[in-house]
Each structure stands twice: as C-alpha cells, then as structure tokens.
Motif scaffolding. Structure first.
Motif, PDB file in Angstrom:
ATOM      1  N   PHE A 187       0.808  -1.204   0.000  1.00 52.85           N
ATOM      2  CA  PHE A 187       0.000   0.000   0.000  1.00 52.85           C
ATOM      3  C   PHE A 187       0.854   1.273   0.000  1.00 52.85           C
ATOM      4  CE2 PHE A 187      -1.834   3.400   2.529  1.00 52.85           C
ATOM      5  CZ  PHE A 187      -2.877   3.751   1.702  1.00 52.85           C
ATOM      6  N   GLU A 188       1.739   1.392   0.989  1.00 53.56           N
ATOM      7  CA  GLU A 188       2.367   2.688   1.268  1.00 53.56           C
ATOM      8  C   GLU A 188       3.107   3.258   0.063  1.00 53.56           C
ATOM      9  OE1 GLU A 188       2.521   0.172   3.382  1.00 53.56           O
ATOM     10  OE2 GLU A 188       2.026   0.861   5.407  1.00 53.56           O
ATOM     11  N   LEU A 189       4.000   2.455  -0.530  1.00 55.15           N
ATOM     12  CA  LEU A 189       4.841   3.009  -1.597  1.00 55.15           C
ATOM     13  C   LEU A 189       4.009   3.396  -2.807  1.00 55.15           C
ATOM     14  CD1 LEU A 189       7.920   0.673  -1.362  1.00 55.15           C
ATOM     15  CD2 LEU A 189       7.769   3.059  -0.735  1.00 55.15           C
ATOM     16  N   THR A 190       3.030   2.554  -3.150  1.00 51.24           N
ATOM     17  CA  THR A 190       2.176   2.880  -4.291  1.00 51.24           C
ATOM     18  C   THR A 190       1.374   4.134  -4.000  1.00 51.24           C
ATOM     19  OG1 THR A 190       1.991   0.507  -4.528  1.00 51.24           O
ATOM     20  CG2 THR A 190       0.592   1.839  -5.912  1.00 51.24           C
ATOM     21  N   PHE A 191       0.872   4.213  -2.780  1.00 51.02           N
ATOM     22  CA  PHE A 191       0.060   5.362  -2.383  1.00 51.02           C
ATOM     23  C   PHE A 191       0.853   6.659  -2.497  1.00 51.02           C
ATOM     24  CE2 PHE A 191      -1.573   8.017   1.184  1.00 51.02           C
ATOM     25  CZ  PHE A 191      -2.804   8.289   0.632  1.00 51.02           C
ATOM     26  N   LEU A 192       2.129   6.610  -2.120  1.00 48.00           N
ATOM     27  CA  LEU A 192       2.922   7.833  -2.114  1.00 48.00           C
ATOM     28  C   LEU A 192       3.343   8.254  -3.512  1.00 48.00           C
ATOM     29  CD1 LEU A 192       5.223   7.251   0.984  1.00 48.00           C
ATOM     30  CD2 LEU A 192       3.284   8.768   0.817  1.00 48.00           C
ATOM     31  N   THR A 193       3.416   7.309  -4.458  1.00 43.74           N
ATOM     32  CA  THR A 193       3.943   7.670  -5.775  1.00 43.74           C
ATOM     33  C   THR A 193       2.894   7.639  -6.877  1.00 43.74           C
ATOM     34  OG1 THR A 193       4.629   5.388  -5.996  1.00 43.74           O
ATOM     35  CG2 THR A 193       6.309   6.950  -5.347  1.00 43.74           C
ATOM     36  N   ALA A 194       1.685   7.128  -6.594  1.00 43.43           N
ATOM     37  CA  ALA A 194       0.716   6.957  -7.672  1.00 43.43           C
ATOM     38  C   ALA A 194       0.024   8.266  -8.006  1.00 43.43           C
ATOM     39  CB  ALA A 194      -0.318   5.909  -7.282  1.00 43.43           C
ATOM     40  N   GLY A 195      -0.261   8.444  -9.271  1.00 39.38           N
ATOM     41  CA  GLY A 195      -1.088   9.559  -9.699  1.00 39.38           C
ATOM     42  C   GLY A 195      -2.508   9.071  -9.894  1.00 39.38           C
ATOM     43  N   PRO A 196      -3.402   9.930 -10.370  1.00 40.51           N
ATOM     44  CA  PRO A 196      -4.807   9.510 -10.518  1.00 40.51           C
ATOM     45  C   PRO A 196      -4.994   8.332 -11.475  1.00 40.51           C
ATOM     46  CG  PRO A 196      -4.426  11.712 -11.410  1.00 40.51           C
ATOM     47  CD  PRO A 196      -3.216  11.354 -10.655  1.00 40.51           C
ATOM     48  N   ASP A 197      -4.110   8.183 -12.459  1.00 39.58           N
ATOM     49  CA  ASP A 197      -4.296   7.093 -13.427  1.00 39.58           C
ATOM     50  C   ASP A 197      -3.521   5.848 -13.063  1.00 39.58           C
ATOM     51  OD1 ASP A 197      -5.890   8.624 -14.946  1.00 39.58           O
ATOM     52  OD2 ASP A 197      -4.268   9.382 -16.221  1.00 39.58           O
ATOM     53  N   SER A 198      -2.712   5.907 -12.024  1.00 41.02           N
ATOM     54  CA  SER A 198      -1.836   4.769 -11.752  1.00 41.02           C
ATOM     55  C   SER A 198      -2.086   4.153 -10.384  1.00 41.02           C
ATOM     56  CB  SER A 198      -0.375   5.199 -11.888  1.00 41.02           C
ATOM     57  OG  SER A 198      -0.156   6.382 -11.173  1.00 41.02           O
TER      58      SER A 198
END
Lengths: 309, 293
Positions: B223-234
C-alpha cells in the motif's frame, strides 16, 4: 565453499613479466569481471534507496522559510501537536508489538511439533498478512462497529448493555495491528522454535526437569535472540502504521501517528523539507529502539542449536 | 500449580495420539487460536456479506441479497482500468526484480570479495526499513525527476523492497547448488553466459518461481509506496480501495465492500498459487525451516 578461481585470470601471454598483471593481482583478492553481475543491483540500491535517503536528509536541513539548518527539527519538537505524534505512535506500537510477541510464544510452543492440520493453521494465519492493513481496516469497521456482529453477540448474550466503542479510536488501530502483526510474530517464532534441537529438552527431562524448568532454563534462553528479532520486526511494522490509523483510528486525535504527520506535511502542505525531517526523526526513533533491543539481544547465547534470529 | 502438562513434550513430536482431555494451558492456547480465527472470519465475512446485501442495519444479516453493488463498483471505480494497472505494475516489478536480483545473488552466494558485508547490508536495509520512512524521501526524489505520479514511478518505488527481497531469498537457494556442477561445465568449455543459461537457469527455476510469487503477492498488497507515488491514473487495487474508503460518505458502503471483495479474491488466488510453491512461513520472512511439509 566459495570458489575463488572460477575464471582463471587470463594474463596477457605476450607480456612475460616477473610481476603478475594488475588483473591477476585483483583476481587474487577476489575482484574480477564476474563482479559486474552485482553492478545493476548496486546501481539500483544506490539510486533508489541510498540517494533518496541522503537527499531527504539534506533536504531536512534546508528549511523552506530560511533559518538555521535545524529549523525544521526545532519546528517539530516545539509544536506539541507534532511532537505528541511520537508519544502516540509509541503508545500504539510498543504494546502491540509486545502483545504479539508474548501471545505468540505459548501458542508457538504448543504447536512446535508436528501434528495434523499444522499447515492449515499456518496457511490461515498467512491470510491477514497477505490481505494487508487496508482490508483489515474495512473488515474491522464492519465487524467491530456498533452494529457489527461482535457487539451484537455480546449484547444478545447479555454480557453488555450497550455496544462497546471499538473502532475510530485507539482500540481499532490496536486490533488491526494485532490482526496483521500476530500471525507474523507467530510464524517467525514457530520457525525459530522448530530450529531448536528437541534432544536438548529431552536431556533435561531425563535429568528430572519439569515442564516449567525446561521452558525457563532450556527453551527460553535459546529462543531469546529470536524473540528480540521478532519484536524488532513487529515493532517496525507497528511503528509505521499508516492506513489503519486513518481508517479505523481517529486520525485527528488519539491515533494521529507520526506517519500521518509526515504524510500531511508532504502531500497536504507540500512542505518537503519538513516532511523529510519528520521521516528522519521517525527513522532515528526506530533505529534507537531497535538498537536497544539488539544490544540486549547481544547478551544472549547465539549458537548453532537454533532459535537464533 | 494449575498448569499440568501430563504428556511428555515428545508426544507431539513423535506423532502419538493426543489425549482428548487437555490441560488448562492447552485450553487457553487453543482458545486464543480459535478466538483469533473467529475474528478473522468475522472481518472477512462481514465484508463479504455486506457486499451482497441490500440494506443492513441493526439486524444479524442484510434484508435482501443483490449483486448490484458489484456492477456499481465496477463502473464507479473504473475497476477494469485499476486491475489492468495492478497487473502491469506487478508483472513489471516481478520481471525487473528477478533480472536485477538473481545475478547479484549469484555473486553474493558464490564469491568472496572486499566489501561483501557492506553490499549485503545495503541490500538488507530496504527490507528492514518500513516503507513509509523511506517512501517520503523516495517520492520526493521521484517527483523531482518527474517520475512519480505515473506508472513508472509506482514500478520504481515498488522495486525498492522487491529487489533486495529477491536477493535475500535467492542467495541461500544458490548456495545450496553444488559448485562442482558449474566447474564441470567450465572444464567442458562453457563460458559464463552458457553456464548461466544452460546449467544454472534450469536448476534455479524452482527458486526463481518461488521468489516471483512472493514478490507478486507483496507488490499487489503493497500500500504505502504505491500510495505515495501513484497519480490519478496509476492507482493499484489496494490504493483505490483506500481512497474510496477514505472518501466515505460519498459512496455506499456496500459498493466499497464489493471492491474489497474483489481485492480479497485477487489476493486469495495469488495466495493459493503461492502456497503451491512456497512454505507459508516464507511469505513472512526468509527463515530456514526443516522440511516438514
């Protein structure tokens, strides 16, 4: 077991000198072209882990609004709203990690042998780890909520008159840490325990030691380093609690943990120096606590009889 | 005095039948295991039941059953896109981390060189550190290079714990392969490349498969790493789930729950596949365990 001379250094044949070539001398010390295989991984770790970390460290000393290099740290420690996050996080993480380790020991001790269904139980315990904290939070909201099954059972059984408040406060986060952390601690301790030679305990039994003496004098000392490692790992998991503190906790009040403070600084105020400073403080606290535990751990016997971390 | 352990501790190890009447300590232990399991079933079960229910308030079970929340969640959260993103991220992370990790673990397993301990420590640190601690500086750097907020940022961030994970799982695996086989191949004239593709690769397939599965499970659940780096489309599935939960009140709880059920079923499929190849303990950490399964 290490094979040093897998690629015989091909010294240039046309140069018959007395001193071996540089390539040969390096190969003698274990450096040759095969080490190039390590390069992608090293580049990767340096580029994506060490550099960002140092960058963050540097950034934390360059405050946005000017001032001395320690301004951001001062800001954190002078603001009680921010400073209290440390205490709130520790108040959650240490009891949760201790509970997970201490509850896992007797259960793992019971299950250390072989029995039918052991694989089933370990598989079931892996489920909350794979599901992760986000889903656990969602389930806890439903299950422990005021109208959830847990409260309904207790009320129908006549134990309670009104529902217990178990979510959106400290206990919701605590439960979520136990649900995800306990299986983790259990599986680790179980594997440490099964690494302890059972004949040691049998020898003690032959000498007349009863159950408690065997546990206290044989198993526990051998297990202690493993317990310290397990505590560290579960503590790190609990210390960085983030999604469940927001979802099942009270993110503006008693469960505003330090990771929420860091997140808000970075993504709501876009204050990267301050966010980096908080992340560094977070890392420092973790290192201090792990260091204390590992220092305590180094006092124990670490040998080949297993149980070591 | 209340704790009586009637049978010797060896009974469980030798596999002789246990007595039905257990000691109080055994009751306490099994009781707490059952309690934990009840919690687990309650947590997953209430999400599952709620996602199929029409209206559920103040009763044991919902008033009626429906599957409309699934179709609603599917369109509302654009789940097809989210699942495709999740798969893209997971596959990219698995492939890249194996490509980068396996050669490095070969060197670490077979060779002795100055600075080996430091290299090992550098690979160990990203696993020991909680993601949120290094995730914030990492996301800052990725945003600086315009890498975050899209798919590449999510993949790069997820690689950080996964490459070391592959290295740490593969190193003991390579260590147990007899180096004499490689030496024999070299004597027969094989070059490093041939040794890798013809000798090591077939022997390494089980280990690589196991670490692929473990990385896959970790990436989908990360969760954490994706949450911190994801944009609206990713957004991956777990981040989309968090976002919809966090924006509560806008959407029906059941619709969020049906997304949660979809997430659970993805994870369960992965878990079932994973457990065919690896020991449950390996999902937690790389610990040597005697082969008892």
């Amino acid at each position: 077991m290490t094979v040093r001379t897998e690629t015989p250094p091909q010294a240039p044949r046309q140069a018959p000198r007395n001193a071996p070539s540089l390539r040969h001398r390096l190969a003698e010390r274990g450096i040759d072209s095969q080490l190039l295989l390590l390069v992608p991984a090293m580049v990767f770790v340096i580029g994506l882990f060490i550099y960002p970390f140092l960058y963050g460290l540097g950034l934390s000393f360059q405050p946005t609004n000017g001032g001395g290099p320690l301004t951001e740290y001062k800001r954190f420690f002078e603001d009680t709203f921010q400073r209290d996050t440390i205490w709130k996080t520790l108040r959650l993480a240490i009891p949760a990690a201790l509970f997970n380790v201490l509850a896992a020991v007797p259960i793992a001790y019971r299950m250390r042998g072989r029995f039918r269904g052991k694989r089933l139980i370990t598989t079931l315990l892996v489920i909350p780890i794979t599901l992760g904290t986000v889903l656990t939070a969602e389930g806890l909201l439903n299950f422990l909520g005021p109208a959830g099954w847990f409260n309904r059972v207790l009320i129908s059984a006549g134990i309670l008159d009104e529902p217990l408040r178990l979510v959106n406060n400290y206990w919701g986060v605590f439960f979520s840490l136990v649900i995800t952390g306990f299986p983790f601690a259990f599986l680790l301790i179980l594997s440490y325990l099964s690494g302890i030679d059972p004949s040691l305990e049998r020898a003690a039994a032959t000498l007349g030691a009863d159950w408690r003496a065997r546990f206290r004098r044989i198993t526990l000392p051998l297990l202690a380093p493993g317990l310290a490692t397990t505590f560290c790992l579960t503590f790190v998991l609990a210390f960085s609690v983030f999604p469940s503190a927001i979802l099942v906790g009270n993110p503006t009040g008693e469960t505003r943990v330090i990771s929420i403070a860091a997140y808000q600084a970075a993504y709501e105020q876009y204050d990267y120096p301050f966010a980096s400073a908080i992340a560094m403080i977070m890392g420092a606290i973790e290192i201090v606590i792990i260091g204390v535990v590992l220092l305590w751990r180094s006092q124990f016997y670490v040998g080949s009889t297993g149980g070591k971390g | 005095m209340s704790i009586l352990q009637a049978p010797a501790p060896t009974t469980s190890e030798t596999g002789t039948p246990r007595r039905i009447v257990a000691s109080p300590a055994a009751w306490a232990v099994w009781g707490s295991v059952v309690l934990f399991m009840i919690f687990l079933v309650g947590i997953v079960g209430s999400v599952l039941v709620n996602s199929f229910g029409t209206r559920w308030f103040g009763t044991w079970l919902p008033q009626g059953w429906t599957t409309q929340w699934y179709s609603q969640a599917w369109t509302e959260f654009d789940l097809l896109h989210v699942i495709i993103v999740t798969l893209q991220v997971a596959v990219a992370v698995v492939v890249l981390s194996v490509l980068v990790g396996v050669p490095a673990s070969y060197v670490l397993a077979r060779r002795d060189f100055p600075g080996k301990k430091i290299a090992y420590l550098a690979f160990l640190l990203p696993i020991m550190m909680p993601p949120i601690t290094y995730g914030i500086p990492l996301a800052t750097v990725l945003y600086k290079f315009n890498l975050a907020g899209n798919l590449s940022g999510v993949i790069l961030a997820n690689l950080v714990p996964c490459v070391p994970f592959v290295i740490l799982t593969m190193t003991p695996f390579i260590e147990q392969i007899d180096p004499a086989i490689e030496r024999a191949a070299r004597m027969s004239g094989a070059r490093t490349m041939a040794v890798f593709t013809r000798i090591l690769a077939p022997l390494l397939v089980p280990g690589i498969l196991a670490s692929c599965i473990l990385v896959l499970v970790r990436t989908v659940g990360m969760f954490e790493l994706t949450f911190l780096t994801a944009g609206p489309d990713s957004n991956t599935l777990v981040v989309a789930l968090f976002n919809s939960m966090n924006a509560a009140g806008i959407r029906a709880q059941q619709s969020v729950d049906s997304m949660a059920v979809i997430y659970v079923s993805v994870m369960m499929v992965l878990l079932v596949v994973a457990l065919r190849f690896v020991n449950p303990t390996q999902l937690v950490a790389q610990v040597k365990e005697d082969q008892d399964s």
